[in-house]
Design a protein around this motif. Structure first.
Motif, mmCIF file in Angstrom:
data_model
loop_
_atom_site.group_PDB
_atom_site.id
_atom_site.type_symbol
_atom_site.label_atom_id
_atom_site.label_comp_id
_atom_site.label_asym_id
_atom_site.label_seq_id
_atom_site.Cartn_x
_atom_site.Cartn_y
_atom_site.Cartn_z
ATOM 1 N N THR A 225 0.828 -1.209 0.000
ATOM 2 C CA THR A 225 0.000 0.000 0.000
ATOM 3 C C THR A 225 0.861 1.257 0.000
ATOM 4 O O THR A 225 0.589 2.222 -0.724
ATOM 5 N N VAL A 226 1.924 1.254 0.817
ATOM 6 C CA VAL A 226 2.822 2.414 0.852
ATOM 7 C C VAL A 226 3.497 2.598 -0.499
ATOM 8 O O VAL A 226 3.547 3.704 -1.050
ATOM 9 N N LYS A 274 12.320 2.808 7.850
ATOM 10 C CA LYS A 274 12.080 4.224 8.116
ATOM 11 C C LYS A 274 11.649 4.943 6.851
ATOM 12 O O LYS A 274 10.764 5.813 6.874
ATOM 13 N N TYR A 275 12.260 4.570 5.734
ATOM 14 C CA TYR A 275 11.912 5.158 4.434
ATOM 15 C C TYR A 275 10.440 4.910 4.113
ATOM 16 O O TYR A 275 9.716 5.821 3.684
ATOM 17 N N LEU A 276 9.955 3.686 4.332
ATOM 18 C CA LEU A 276 8.549 3.382 4.095
ATOM 19 C C LEU A 276 7.646 4.124 5.070
ATOM 20 O O LEU A 276 6.589 4.637 4.683
ATOM 21 N N LEU A 277 8.066 4.191 6.330
ATOM 22 C CA LEU A 277 7.239 4.867 7.341
ATOM 23 C C LEU A 277 7.123 6.363 7.069
ATOM 24 O O LEU A 277 6.060 6.962 7.265
ATOM 25 N N ASN A 279 7.199 7.781 4.172
ATOM 26 C CA ASN A 279 6.275 7.934 3.051
ATOM 27 C C ASN A 279 4.841 7.603 3.459
ATOM 28 O O ASN A 279 3.899 8.207 2.948
ATOM 29 N N ALA A 280 4.668 6.660 4.377
ATOM 30 C CA ALA A 280 3.335 6.357 4.892
ATOM 31 C C ALA A 280 2.756 7.574 5.599
ATOM 32 O O ALA A 280 1.565 7.906 5.436
ATOM 33 N N GLU A 281 3.591 8.262 6.378
ATOM 34 C CA GLU A 281 3.135 9.470 7.064
ATOM 35 C C GLU A 281 2.758 10.555 6.066
ATOM 36 O O GLU A 281 1.738 11.239 6.231
ATOM 37 N N THR A 287 0.146 2.215 9.360
ATOM 38 C CA THR A 287 1.060 1.077 9.153
ATOM 39 C C THR A 287 1.558 0.538 10.494
ATOM 40 O O THR A 287 2.740 0.611 10.808
ATOM 41 N N PRO A 288 0.650 -0.011 11.304
ATOM 42 C CA PRO A 288 1.051 -0.446 12.657
ATOM 43 C C PRO A 288 2.089 -1.569 12.654
ATOM 44 O O PRO A 288 2.959 -1.606 13.533
#
Length: 316
Positions: A225-226, A274-277, A279-281, A287-288
């Protein structure tokens, strides 16, 4: 073509050695300790595809500033900034830089440092380790290096590189869709690294527990999804493909990140997760599971740092 291989470790040493075996003009950029080790024992490769031992050309960053046509970069993500400074003196206006790091975020950093024109796309599939005296040991039949222009264009320079990479004992594979292949591997590695480090187990035991296997599916869905929101070239068919790969993996298969943690080594957690997180933000995605995976590894890294500091104080 004049090719500079950054490091002579498990990955760079293997593929550089196969090119050297073919007769290509290969130089290894190494640190002083590795240089002394190779000068004393040679570059040794033990492989199911045939062993070899060479006395290759070696260079350290401060020895000269000779320019190269291609720079093969296979460092860990947490060593990338140092590697960038190491290779800077060897880059000419026409140098191609071929990174083999897992993930994607390293492309942004390399492009910002050297410019878009210099950076190719690349990845590899290989299981290698360093043994006594820095011997490179490779036991799996898979030894693939995939490369191409990020644009997908069949340029003159990439065809020259394809020719240099041809007819070796390793599989150097040209791709017209290298970015899609990089994203595909990134997705797979992120999921496998995430669940094996979180559960401290190979993939086999994870598959045997119904609740744990459901976590694998949920992590994969979050990663997909991200990436989809980031505009990555991924399609929904990848979800079933990735789960099928995980189902078919050897029972004892571990991720390299899990093995690094078991050895008390640093990890590429920020490069992967961290890179995915971040971008999720940006896209306001929940994205738990990715947050839990990243937090778990960061706790490990903090404990590792504390232990290293205690060891230094004790003179260990």
């Amino acid at each position: 073509m004049k090719i500079l291989v950054v490091g002579a470790g498990a990955v760079g040493g293997y593929f550089g050695g196969r090119l050297l075996e073919k007769g290509e003009d290969i130089t290894f950029l190494v640190r002083e300790n590795r240089k002394k080790q190779i000068e004393e024992h040679g570059l040794i490769i033990e492989s199911v595809h045939g062993g070899m031992k060479f006395a290759p050309k070696l260079v350290t960053r401060l020895e000269n500033e000779e320019k190269y046509d291609v720079i093969l970069l296979s460092t860990k993500a947490y060593h990338l900034e140092a590697a960038i400074e190491d290779i800077r003196p060897f880059v000419s206006e026409e140098t191609m830089i071929l990174p083999l790091l897992n993930g994607i975020s390293h492309l942004d950093l390399l492009i910002s440092e050297f410019g878009d024109h210099h950076i190719l796309g690349g990845l590899c599939f290989i299981e290698t380790t360093l043994a006594e005296h820095g011997k490179i040991v490779q036991t799996s039949p898979i030894h693939n290096l995939v490369f191409g222009e990020r644009s997908g264009l069949e340029t003159e320079r990439i065809m020259r590189l394809k020719e240099s990479f041809s007819n070796t004992k390793a599989s150097f594979i040209y791709s017209e869709n290298i970015l899609a292949e990089m994203w595909n591997k990134y997705m797979f590695i992120a999921v496998l690294s995430g669940v094996t480090t979180l559960m401290r187990a190979p993939i086999g035991p994870i598959r045997e527990v119904e609740g744990a296997y459901r976590v694998v599916e949920k992590v994969l869905l979050e990663v997909f999804t991200v990436m989809e929101k980031m505009g990555a070239p991924v399609g929904t068919e990848l979800i079933d493909e990735q789960m099928s790969k995980i189902k078919d993996m050897k029972y004892e298969m571990k991720s390299s990140m899990q093995r690094d943690m078991e050895k008390g080594l640093p990890t590429e957690a920020d490069h992967f997760f961290k890179y995915l997180l971040e971008n999720a933000e940006t896209h306001q995605l929940s994205t738990p599971y990715l947050e839990l995976i990243h937090a778990n590894i960061k706790v490990y890294e903090r404990q590792l740092l504390s232990q290293q500091q205690r060891n230094r104080k004790q003179g260990c």
